[in-house]
Design a protein around this motif. Structure first.
Motif, short mmCIF file in Angstrom:
data_model
loop_
_atom_site.label_atom_id
_atom_site.label_comp_id
_atom_site.label_asym_id
_atom_site.label_seq_id
_atom_site.Cartn_x
_atom_site.Cartn_y
_atom_site.Cartn_z
N SER A 1 0.83 -1.21 0.00
CA SER A 1 0.00 0.00 0.00
C SER A 1 0.86 1.25 0.00
CB SER A 1 -0.92 0.00 1.22
OG SER A 1 -1.77 -1.13 1.22
N GLY A 2 1.87 1.27 0.87
CA GLY A 2 2.76 2.43 0.93
C GLY A 2 3.50 2.64 -0.37
N ALA A 3 3.94 1.54 -1.01
CA ALA A 3 4.67 1.66 -2.27
C ALA A 3 3.79 2.30 -3.35
CB ALA A 3 5.14 0.28 -2.73
N PHE A 4 2.50 1.93 -3.39
CA PHE A 4 1.60 2.49 -4.40
C PHE A 4 1.43 4.00 -4.20
CE2 PHE A 4 -2.67 3.39 -6.12
CZ PHE A 4 -2.48 2.93 -7.42
N LEU A 5 1.27 4.41 -2.97
CA LEU A 5 1.10 5.84 -2.69
C LEU A 5 2.39 6.61 -2.95
CD1 LEU A 5 -1.05 5.63 0.57
CD2 LEU A 5 -1.83 6.07 -1.77
N VAL A 6 3.52 6.01 -2.63
CA VAL A 6 4.81 6.67 -2.90
C VAL A 6 5.02 6.81 -4.40
CG1 VAL A 6 7.32 6.38 -2.74
CG2 VAL A 6 5.89 5.97 -0.74
N ALA A 7 4.62 5.78 -5.17
CA ALA A 7 4.75 5.87 -6.63
C ALA A 7 3.95 7.05 -7.17
CB ALA A 7 4.28 4.56 -7.27
N TYR A 8 2.75 7.27 -6.66
CA TYR A 8 1.94 8.42 -7.06
C TYR A 8 2.65 9.72 -6.68
CZ TYR A 8 -2.54 7.24 -9.15
OH TYR A 8 -3.53 6.88 -10.04
N ALA A 9 3.20 9.76 -5.48
CA ALA A 9 3.87 10.97 -5.02
C ALA A 9 5.06 11.29 -5.92
CB ALA A 9 4.32 10.80 -3.57
N ILE A 10 5.84 10.28 -6.28
CA ILE A 10 7.00 10.51 -7.15
C ILE A 10 6.54 10.95 -8.53
CG2 ILE A 10 8.95 9.38 -8.28
CD1 ILE A 10 9.19 7.57 -5.83
N ARG A 11 5.47 10.30 -9.05
CA ARG A 11 4.96 10.63 -10.39
C ARG A 11 4.57 12.10 -10.48
NH1 ARG A 11 2.93 12.64 -14.05
NH2 ARG A 11 1.68 11.75 -15.77
N SER B 1 -2.65 16.41 -6.04
CA SER B 1 -3.90 17.13 -5.78
C SER B 1 -4.87 16.23 -5.03
CB SER B 1 -4.52 17.58 -7.10
OG SER B 1 -4.90 16.45 -7.87
N ALA B 2 -5.91 16.85 -4.45
CA ALA B 2 -6.90 16.09 -3.70
C ALA B 2 -7.63 15.11 -4.61
CB ALA B 2 -7.90 17.05 -3.03
N GLU B 3 -7.91 15.55 -5.85
CA GLU B 3 -8.60 14.68 -6.80
C GLU B 3 -7.74 13.46 -7.16
OE1 GLU B 3 -11.36 13.01 -9.25
OE2 GLU B 3 -11.61 14.67 -7.82
N THR B 4 -6.47 13.72 -7.40
CA THR B 4 -5.55 12.62 -7.74
C THR B 4 -5.39 11.67 -6.56
OG1 THR B 4 -4.34 14.07 -9.26
CG2 THR B 4 -3.20 12.09 -8.50
N PHE B 5 -5.33 12.20 -5.35
CA PHE B 5 -5.18 11.36 -4.16
C PHE B 5 -6.40 10.45 -3.99
CE2 PHE B 5 -5.41 10.65 0.49
CZ PHE B 5 -4.22 9.94 0.63
N ARG B 6 -7.64 11.03 -4.23
CA ARG B 6 -8.85 10.22 -4.13
C ARG B 6 -8.84 9.10 -5.18
NH1 ARG B 6 -11.31 15.25 -3.12
NH2 ARG B 6 -11.83 15.46 -5.34
N ARG B 7 -8.34 9.43 -6.41
CA ARG B 7 -8.25 8.40 -7.45
C ARG B 7 -7.28 7.29 -7.03
NH1 ARG B 7 -6.01 10.99 -11.96
NH2 ARG B 7 -7.97 12.11 -12.09
N ALA B 8 -6.19 7.68 -6.39
CA ALA B 8 -5.20 6.69 -5.93
C ALA B 8 -5.81 5.78 -4.88
CB ALA B 8 -3.97 7.40 -5.38
#
Length: 650
Positions: A31-41, A47-54
């Protein structure tokens, strides 16, 4: 990290033994790896919208990844033993989980944009997620090994400082086993290897310090207690050379035995043992034609007589591993038969072993065995082989070695056996003993049987085998263990030696290639002087000949030779084209001669006429020199004699 710090860390790791905790840790990392991948991307500006999509995508992605780990067996591994093989499982699981996520990204329409994960995130997430769960396990192994090293360093026992000779696969496996065991009493200080490409290289933190020529200096500089030979398929001359160097230092030398076990990865520190005389006398591995042997044995009913003996039991093992339809173990010593039958059943149950208590001289019993089991191949190893005993029990030598062979061969011909292989001996050449003469007559019987039946009858002649029951090496070993003296019959006594597996494999090869009527002779190499053998065994025990253990000469026993021969000039022993297998071009005796000889030997054996048996054997075998109780010495001497620890000498 100190021993105490390691132990504290180890206490935390002990929680991971619980499978639910392992699941929770992996789910957290994925789970942490997926969120970190989004953060790096998004360069850490999500954004809040992107975080909700993640967050919407996360459960599906993590579920797929967790399912892949489970499906590929990642949770069957013990974390502290993670290795290269296990890392491949994580790579496969990563690919298996990534493929459906990629398909979703490429196949889903724009209306389902919430489940279309960007390609860069898919790649980064796979690397971070699966790399993370693998790293957790590697960290667990690292912590465990550091704790073990700390425990050994703080242990009460003193570890031996050792050098490993051979930085190849066996050496690496041995080092890994030593480092992975907390109860190992070995402290590896370095490798020694003659390969120039390996010099100064480092293997699991242990350096290759030099070559075997530098052993004396390394032993002194590092205060080494033992040298351990860990070389797969080491030529015997190299083992002898290394042992010789270590004896000169002097330093205790040990060896990692079991080439097949090493190649299969079954190496344990407990298998490291002292160098034995068999390591010095044994020869390089036999190159067998495995395809020919399988065609010979696979799907056949194979009978081994004398299956409880040294040669018979090894023949049974070699046959069992090649896949016969059924393996008949014939032996009259019930406990020896019990042992070999139990081993065969445990290791090769598909060979369907049948333990048969029987004497090959019992005609009615053997006929029932042929009726019930219909053997197709017979390996006839049952025989009386002890020279002095047969000198005083000549009638038994005739009953077993000659009449038993004739009766068994007759049944083989009558019941349509394909191949009959008889084990002969070098003592059948210019025999000076009843035992040797009886085996020479048995060779004549085999040749005669080949003329009478369609069965292919062959004999295989070879010398002493290392470590066989009643042979010189076990006797010397017992005498040394008891404090001596070591008894030798004569200072000039020499013998040929071959390992039991080598002899058995060559017997099978000869049986497979025989056309019928041949007497094959195994190439025994150079003979070994028995007094040198005794001295080497004493030295290998850490003692000195003549000081710690006396060597006493007792005189040549009845029937013994000083020198054995594998063939005479008249026999024209010639190569066969197969390594270590020769053929003696020995003309058979006329059929009526063999038939009359068997009839007379039967009468003499029944009467118990020992002297008459000797007289008749001398008439029947022209080059026999039987002298009753008088010790006889043959005149022909070999050109070279090999010392156990060195090269051939004139």
């Amino acid at each position: 990290m100190s021993g105490g710090d390691a132990r504290e860390g180890l206490g935390l790791w002990s929680l991971i033994k619980n499978r639910p905790v392992q699941y929770l840790l992996d789910l957290s990392i994925l789970s942490g790896a997926f969120l970190v991948a989004y953060a790096i991307r998004f360069d850490f500006h999500v954004s809040a919208e992107t975080f909700r999509r993640a967050l919407t995508q996360l459960p599906l992605v993590v579920l797929l990844q967790f399912a892949a780990l489970s499906a590929f067996g990642a949770y069957a591994f013990i974390w502290r033993y993670i290795g290269l093989v296990e890392t491949l499982v994580f790579a496969r699981a990563a690919i298996a989980a990534t493929v459906p996520i990629l398909v979703m990204r490429l196949a889903l329409p724009e209306t389902l944009q919430n489940y279309r994960i960007p390609l860069s995130i898919i790649v980064m997430d796979a690397c971070l997620g699966f790399g993370g769960v693998l790293s957790l396990r590697v960290l667990r192994r690292f912590t465990w090994e550091r704790w073990e090293r700390g425990a050994r360093a703080a242990g009460s026992f003193e570890r031996k400082r050792v050098l490993l000779v051979g930085a190849g696969r066996a050496g690496v496996l041995a080092l890994r086993e030593i480092l992975g065991r907390g109860d190992a009493d070995l402290n590896v200080r370095g490798f020694v290897d003659d390969d120039p490409a390996k010099q100064d290289s480092v293997i699991q933190g242990v350096r290759v310090l030099g070559t075997t020529a530098e052993l004396p200096g390394l032993v002194k500089h590092l205060a080494i207690d033992e040298v351990v030979i860990t070389i797969v398929r080491a030529p015997r001359k190299d083992i002898r050379r290394i042992v010789g160097v270590c004896e000169e230092i002097p330093i205790r030398v040990r060896i990692m035995p079991g080439i097949w076990e090493i190649l299969q990865g079954d190496v344990e520190v407990s298998s490291i043992r002292d160098v034995q005389i068999e390591d010095l006398l044994g020869r390089d591995p036999v190159n067998l034609d495995e395809d020919e042997l399988r065609r010979f044995l696979v799907g056949s009913v194979v009978m081994v007589t004398g299956a409880g003996g040294s040669i018979g039991s090894e023949l049974a093992r070699q046959v069992a591993r090649l896949g016969p339809r059924q393996l008949l173990l014939v032996e009259r010593a019930e406990f020896a038969l019990f042992d070999v039958d139990r081993e065969i059943r445990r290791r090769w149950p598909d060979s369907r072993p049948v333990a048969i208590v029987a004497d090959v001289g019992d005609e009615a019993r053997m006929r029932r065995i042929f009726e019930n089991h219909r053997p197709q191949i017979i390996l006839h190893a049952a025989a009386h082989k002890h020279v002095p005993l047969m000198e005083t029990n000549a009638s038994e030598a005739i009953r077993n070695n000659v009449l038993g062979t004739a009766r068994l061969g007759k049944f083989a011909g009558e019941y349509g056996v394909d191949v009959f292989v008889m084990i002969s001996t070098d003592k059948a050449v210019r025999p000076t003993s009843v035992m040797g003469a009886s085996k020479r007559v048995a060779e004549l019987v085999v040749q005669d049987l080949d003329r009478r039946y369609r069965t292919r009858f062959v004999a295989v002649r070879f010398g002493n085998v290392l470590g066989s029951a009643g042979s010189v090496i076990p006797i010397f070993r017992e005498q040394i263990r008891n404090g001596g003296p070591v008894t030798i019959t004569h200072p000039d006594m020499v013998r040929f030696f071959m390992t039991i597996p080598e002899a058995s494999q060559l017997v099978l090869q000869a049986g497979a290639m025989g056309k019928g009527g041949e007497i094959f002779v195994l190439d025994m190499g150079e003979p070994v002087r028995i007094v040198d053998l005794a001295h080497e065994m004493i030295r290998l025990s850490g003692l000195k000949p003549g000081e710690d253990i006396d060597v006493v000469f007792t005189g040549v026993r009845p029937g013994e030779k000083l020198y054995e021969e594998m063939g005479t000039d008249e026999e024209n022993v010639a190569p066969t084209g197969r390594p270590k297998i020769l053929i003696g071009k020995i003309p058979p005796s006329p059929p009526d001669v063999v038939e009359r000889a068997l009839a007379k030997l039967h009468r003499l054996a029944e009467d118990g006429s020992e002297d008459a048996i000797r007289c008749f054997l001398t008439e029947l075998v022209p080059d026999a020199r039987l002298g009753g109780a008088a010790p006889l010495v043959n005149a022909v001497q070999p050109a070279k004699v090999r010392e156990p620890g060195g090269s051939a000498v004139a």
